[in-house]
Design a protein around this motif. Structure first.
Motif, PDB file in Angstrom:
ATOM      1  N   GLN A 104       0.809  -1.219   0.000  1.00  0.00           N
ATOM      2  CA  GLN A 104       0.000   0.000   0.000  1.00  0.00           C
ATOM      3  C   GLN A 104       0.846   1.274   0.000  1.00  0.00           C
ATOM      4  N   LEU A 105       2.145   1.128   0.035  1.00  0.00           N
ATOM      5  CA  LEU A 105       3.037   2.282  -0.064  1.00  0.00           C
ATOM      6  C   LEU A 105       3.335   2.518  -1.548  1.00  0.00           C
ATOM      7  N   PRO A 106       2.919   3.648  -2.091  1.00  0.00           N
ATOM      8  CA  PRO A 106       3.037   3.838  -3.539  1.00  0.00           C
ATOM      9  C   PRO A 106       4.482   3.949  -4.002  1.00  0.00           C
ATOM     10  N   ARG A 107       4.718   3.468  -5.192  1.00  0.00           N
ATOM     11  CA  ARG A 107       6.062   3.554  -5.772  1.00  0.00           C
ATOM     12  C   ARG A 107       6.474   5.007  -5.964  1.00  0.00           C
ATOM     13  N   THR A 108       5.487   5.886  -6.185  1.00  0.00           N
ATOM     14  CA  THR A 108       5.811   7.302  -6.325  1.00  0.00           C
ATOM     15  C   THR A 108       6.491   7.842  -5.077  1.00  0.00           C
ATOM     16  N   LEU A 109       5.986   7.464  -3.897  1.00  0.00           N
ATOM     17  CA  LEU A 109       6.576   7.950  -2.647  1.00  0.00           C
ATOM     18  C   LEU A 109       7.953   7.339  -2.427  1.00  0.00           C
ATOM     19  N   LYS A 110       8.093   6.063  -2.717  1.00  0.00           N
ATOM     20  CA  LYS A 110       9.393   5.415  -2.558  1.00  0.00           C
ATOM     21  C   LYS A 110      10.433   6.093  -3.442  1.00  0.00           C
ATOM     22  N   ALA A 132      -1.683   5.303  -0.611  1.00  0.00           N
ATOM     23  CA  ALA A 132      -1.671   4.530  -1.854  1.00  0.00           C
ATOM     24  C   ALA A 132      -2.067   5.367  -3.064  1.00  0.00           C
ATOM     25  N   ARG A 133      -2.746   6.494  -2.846  1.00  0.00           N
ATOM     26  CA  ARG A 133      -3.242   7.321  -3.952  1.00  0.00           C
ATOM     27  C   ARG A 133      -2.329   8.506  -4.266  1.00  0.00           C
ATOM     28  N   LEU A 134      -1.208   8.634  -3.583  1.00  0.00           N
ATOM     29  CA  LEU A 134      -0.322   9.767  -3.802  1.00  0.00           C
ATOM     30  C   LEU A 134       0.238   9.774  -5.223  1.00  0.00           C
ATOM     31  N   GLY A 135       0.104  10.922  -5.895  1.00  0.00           N
ATOM     32  CA  GLY A 135       0.725  11.090  -7.197  1.00  0.00           C
ATOM     33  C   GLY A 135       2.176  11.534  -7.043  1.00  0.00           C
ATOM     34  N   SER A 136       2.851  11.705  -8.153  1.00  0.00           N
ATOM     35  CA  SER A 136       4.272  12.046  -8.120  1.00  0.00           C
ATOM     36  C   SER A 136       4.534  13.366  -7.398  1.00  0.00           C
TER      37      SER A 136
END
Length: 239
Positions: free
Chosen positions: A66-72, A193-197
């Protein structure tokens, strides 16, 4: 006399060894059990209770999926672009930070400045996690040495993916605000999970000084810096 000194040294050595084994055991368990709190979080809770007689708190664990790839990507690009490759310590970054701090100290002494210069860090994500999990915020050689040992334990006992998961769920994003899920809800009224870039990049910008940036999370500096991070995110290697 020498016998007593020898016994004292042996007892101290045994105590240090037991402490390291305790750290190693705690870290090994983190493969399956998420830490309920960190040393930094507990010290913050105590500070808030003393200063405000209450503990405003927001934190919610979310699993790696649930941790978005964008945040990582944003956090790695901003905080530690060699995270996926180094063994826990970026020696080149530490050397660069050391030289910058020496120059800043020399300039402060030349100006006879009363306030100490700002200390520039070269810590990796793993080092930051080591400090937050177990240690105090004091800057001593003994504490830095223990931080290095814990950092190597984290790298040896946990996967890079798990290290990043624990970091993103426990790092501070404001006063009493910890973890990506709480930060996403607080600043953007959405799940992590919904965070955009761009939202992810704005959160990444805040990490070095979250209490300062939370006062103006939409400041020109945060927005401009986030734009730069977005441009670097595609090259960030996520484990």
């Amino acid at each position: 006399m020498l016998r007593h000194i020898g016994r004292l040294v042996a007892v101290l050595a045994l105590a240090v060894l037991c402490l390291q084994l305790w750290f190693a055991g705690r870290i090994a368990l983190m493969n399956w059990i998420a830490p309920q709190s960190t040393s930094f979080q507990r010290s913050e809770a105590l500070r808030l209770m003393k200063e405000k007689q209450q503990v405003p708190w927001a934190q919610a664990w979310v699993d790696d999926a649930q941790l978005p790839r964008t945040l990582k990507r944003a956090v790695i690009a901003s905080e530690d672009d060699g995270f996926a490759e180094h063994g826990g310590v970026d020696w080149d970054a530490l050397k660069g930070a050391w030289h910058k701090n020496e120059k800043a100290q020399a300039r402060a002494e030349a100006r006879k400045a009363k306030a100490p210069p700002k200390v520039i860090g070269g810590s990796t994500i793993t080092q930051q996690l080591a400090k937050n999990l177990f240690l105090s915020g004091e800057r001593t050689l003994l504490r830095k040495g223990q931080e290095l040992i814990i950092t190597l334990m984290l790298e040896g006992l946990l996967s890079k993916q798990r290290i990043l998961e624990i970091y993103l769920n426990s790092v501070e994003w404001g006063e009493g605000l910890f973890g990506a899920q709480a930060a996403a809800r607080h600043y953007f009224h959405m799940d992590a999970a919904r965070l955009g870039s761009f939202e992810a990049a704005r959160l990444a910008v805040m990490l070095p000084a979250p209490k300062r940036f939370e006062r103006q999370p939409g400041s020109a500096y945060v927005i401009n810096r986030a734009g730069l991070i977005v441009g670097r995110m595609n090259s960030a290697q996520v484990p």
